[in-house]
Design a protein around this motif. Structure first.
Motif, PDB file in Angstrom:
ATOM      1  N   LEU A  81     -17.245  14.930  -7.530  1.00 47.95           N
ATOM      2  CA  LEU A  81     -17.007  13.984  -8.618  1.00 47.95           C
ATOM      3  C   LEU A  81     -15.845  13.044  -8.305  1.00 47.95           C
ATOM      4  CD1 LEU A  81     -17.574  13.029 -11.519  1.00 47.95           C
ATOM      5  CD2 LEU A  81     -16.126  14.906 -12.334  1.00 47.95           C
ATOM      6  N   LEU A 104     -19.040  10.904 -17.881  1.00 46.80           N
ATOM      7  CA  LEU A 104     -20.007  11.550 -16.989  1.00 46.80           C
ATOM      8  C   LEU A 104     -21.426  11.196 -17.442  1.00 46.80           C
ATOM      9  CD1 LEU A 104     -18.456  15.035 -16.177  1.00 46.80           C
ATOM     10  CD2 LEU A 104     -17.910  12.772 -15.274  1.00 46.80           C
ATOM     11  N   TYR A 144     -16.324  24.989 -15.718  1.00 49.70           N
ATOM     12  CA  TYR A 144     -15.603  23.785 -16.159  1.00 49.70           C
ATOM     13  C   TYR A 144     -14.233  23.650 -15.502  1.00 49.70           C
ATOM     14  CZ  TYR A 144     -19.033  23.820 -19.911  1.00 49.70           C
ATOM     15  OH  TYR A 144     -20.208  23.807 -20.618  1.00 49.70           O
ATOM     16  N   GLY A 145     -13.660  22.452 -15.665  1.00 48.09           N
ATOM     17  CA  GLY A 145     -12.237  22.266 -15.421  1.00 48.09           C
ATOM     18  C   GLY A 145     -11.511  22.793 -16.655  1.00 48.09           C
ATOM     19  N   GLU A 159      -9.948  23.741 -11.632  1.00 52.68           N
ATOM     20  CA  GLU A 159     -11.393  23.514 -11.593  1.00 52.68           C
ATOM     21  C   GLU A 159     -12.150  24.829 -11.437  1.00 52.68           C
ATOM     22  OE1 GLU A 159     -13.042  20.924 -12.332  1.00 52.68           O
ATOM     23  OE2 GLU A 159     -15.041  21.278 -11.525  1.00 52.68           O
ATOM     24  N   LYS A 160     -13.024  25.067 -12.357  1.00 53.24           N
ATOM     25  CA  LYS A 160     -13.938  26.227 -12.334  1.00 53.24           C
ATOM     26  C   LYS A 160     -13.248  27.545 -11.938  1.00 53.24           C
ATOM     27  CE  LYS A 160     -17.992  23.345 -11.847  1.00 53.24           C
ATOM     28  NZ  LYS A 160     -17.724  22.023 -11.408  1.00 53.24           N
ATOM     29  N   VAL A 172     -12.424  20.693 -19.845  1.00 53.43           N
ATOM     30  CA  VAL A 172     -12.681  19.251 -19.713  1.00 53.43           C
ATOM     31  C   VAL A 172     -14.142  19.009 -20.097  1.00 53.43           C
ATOM     32  CG1 VAL A 172     -12.831  17.357 -18.065  1.00 53.43           C
ATOM     33  CG2 VAL A 172     -11.013  19.070 -17.815  1.00 53.43           C
ATOM     34  N   ALA A 173     -14.385  18.020 -20.975  1.00 56.52           N
ATOM     35  CA  ALA A 173     -15.719  17.865 -21.546  1.00 56.52           C
ATOM     36  C   ALA A 173     -16.295  16.451 -21.379  1.00 56.52           C
ATOM     37  CB  ALA A 173     -15.698  18.276 -23.017  1.00 56.52           C
ATOM     38  N   GLY A 174     -16.362  15.995 -20.142  1.00 58.95           N
ATOM     39  CA  GLY A 174     -17.200  14.823 -19.838  1.00 58.95           C
ATOM     40  C   GLY A 174     -16.626  13.443 -20.097  1.00 58.95           C
ATOM     41  N   TYR A 176     -12.964  10.970 -19.841  1.00 56.36           N
ATOM     42  CA  TYR A 176     -11.584  10.858 -19.379  1.00 56.36           C
ATOM     43  C   TYR A 176     -11.099   9.424 -19.595  1.00 56.36           C
ATOM     44  CZ  TYR A 176     -13.375  14.536 -16.080  1.00 56.36           C
ATOM     45  OH  TYR A 176     -13.971  15.620 -15.482  1.00 56.36           O
ATOM     46  N   GLN A 198     -12.484  17.043  -5.867  1.00 61.51           N
ATOM     47  CA  GLN A 198     -12.533  17.280  -7.313  1.00 61.51           C
ATOM     48  C   GLN A 198     -11.635  16.298  -8.058  1.00 61.51           C
ATOM     49  OE1 GLN A 198     -14.638  19.195  -8.693  1.00 61.51           O
ATOM     50  NE2 GLN A 198     -15.252  20.653  -7.089  1.00 61.51           N
ATOM     51  N   THR A 200     -10.623  16.864 -10.979  1.00 64.32           N
ATOM     52  CA  THR A 200      -9.646  17.770 -11.601  1.00 64.32           C
ATOM     53  C   THR A 200      -8.391  17.923 -10.732  1.00 64.32           C
ATOM     54  OG1 THR A 200     -11.410  18.996 -12.686  1.00 64.32           O
ATOM     55  CG2 THR A 200      -9.340  20.177 -12.376  1.00 64.32           C
TER      56      THR A 200
HETATM   57  C1  G1P Z   1     -17.495  18.389 -13.995  1.00 62.57           C
HETATM   58  C2  G1P Z   1     -15.989  18.552 -13.796  1.00 62.57           C
HETATM   59  C3  G1P Z   1     -15.452  19.675 -14.679  1.00 62.57           C
HETATM   60  C4  G1P Z   1     -15.837  19.410 -16.126  1.00 62.57           C
HETATM   61  C5  G1P Z   1     -17.377  19.261 -16.236  1.00 62.57           C
HETATM   62  C6  G1P Z   1     -17.830  18.917 -17.669  1.00 62.57           C
HETATM   63  O1  G1P Z   1     -18.140  19.529 -13.474  1.00 62.57           O
HETATM   64  O2  G1P Z   1     -15.724  18.811 -12.434  1.00 62.57           O
HETATM   65  O3  G1P Z   1     -14.054  19.737 -14.554  1.00 62.57           O
HETATM   66  O4  G1P Z   1     -15.379  20.456 -16.965  1.00 62.57           O
HETATM   67  O5  G1P Z   1     -17.826  18.218 -15.367  1.00 62.57           O
HETATM   68  O6  G1P Z   1     -17.236  17.750 -18.095  1.00 62.57           O
HETATM   69  P1  G1P Z   1     -19.728  19.525 -13.130  1.00 62.57           P
HETATM   70  O7  G1P Z   1     -20.419  19.819 -14.421  1.00 62.57           O
HETATM   71  O8  G1P Z   1     -20.061  18.190 -12.584  1.00 62.57           O
HETATM   72  O9  G1P Z   1     -19.900  20.642 -12.131  1.00 62.57           O
END
Ligand code: G1P
Length: 249
Positions: A81, A104, A144-145, A159-160, A172-174, A176, A198, A200
């Motif tokens: 990302l 996102l 998630y982050g 991150e995750k 973190v929810a999509g 920023y 990342q 994040t």
């Molecule tokens: C991404 C980000 C993560 C975030 C998530 C949802 O992960 O890396 O930090 O919490 O989107 O917003 P992905 O879903 O692309 O693996």
């Protein structure tokens, strides 16, 4: 304000249809999901929107062609990302110091305009950064982050993480709203979780006050937006999104 919508992912969780239709172009009523995200960005004040695609996702370009506020960038390899949003930034015209909105491309928000509310929160707080967030159950933390908060602001992110490593249950929810400095950081960002660059990890370098990161830490506030995030990257999430977004159709 500039906005970047990363939509370069391969859609492996939504095969076989994503062999011919990018997940972001699946319809929510008469509009592709991605257009609802573009609408959200525009009504939050974005007037230059870069959609980051990858080869094979030209349908997106075809659909939005002729819309002067939208431009395109390619992510050449699936390097994460952070790499995708940096590709968007490099192709987003003249750079300014204004905050940049990142939405996102596989995350719809039902029930509010999360981006607009984040821009308002930033304005009320001296133009700081804002990250949309939500509480997640323990068994989902590793998807998630995850934020660490201190005095109401974001002090760190992971991150995750495993549930044991997670600094909280706030994810973190999509969405920023980030200072442009994050892109300078991304240029030197080493791969992290999953071998990917990342976003994040770059944000944690912005907010942490450590000897390794001597630049003064940026203020980034968490914003638990009142709407519900819909992950349209898989069939079940898409079905939920269709129900939740019904009022927009
Ligand atoms: C991404 C980000 C993560 C975030 C998530 C949802 O992960 O890396 O930090 O919490 O989107 O917003 P992905 O879903 O692309 O693996």
């Amino acid at each position: 304000m500039k906005a970047i919508i990363p939509a370069a992912g391969l859609g492996t969780r939504f095969l076989p249809v994503t062999r011919v239709v990018p997940k972001e172009m699946l319809p929510i009523g008469a509009k592709p999901a991605l257009e609802l995200i573009v609408d959200e960005a525009e009504s939050a004040g974005a007037d230059e929107i870069t959609i980051v695609i990858s080869h094979g996702k030209e349908l997106i370009r075809e659909y939005f062609k002729g819309k002067p506020s939208i431009r395109f960038a390619y992510q050449l390899e699936q390097k994460g990302l952070g790499d995708a949003v940096l590709a968007g930034w490099e192709n987003n015209g003249e750079h300014t110091n204004e905050n940049v909105l990142i939405l996102l491309g596989d995350a719809l928000v039902a029930g509010c305009n999360a981006s607009r509310e984040m821009v308002e929160l930033s304005k009320a707080n001296g133009g700081c950064g804002v990250i949309g967030c939500e509480r997640v159950p323990r068994e989902k933390l590793s998807r998630y982050g995850i934020l660490k908060l201190d005095g109401g602001r974001i002090a760190d992110l992971v991150e995750k993480p495993s549930p044991e490593e997670a600094p909280s249950d706030i994810a973190v929810a999509g969405r920023y709203l980030l200072p442009a400095a994050v892109f300078d950081i991304l240029r030197t960002q080493a791969p992290g979780k999953g071998g990917e660059i990342q976003l994040t990890d770059a944000i944690r370098r912005l907010v942490r006050n450590t000897p390794e990161e001597p630049a003064s830490p940026f203020k980034i506030l968490p914003y638990p937006y009142p709407g519900k995030r819909q992950d349209i990257g898989n069939p079940k999430g898409y079905f939920e999104a269709l129900k939740a977004m019904g009022a927009n159709v």
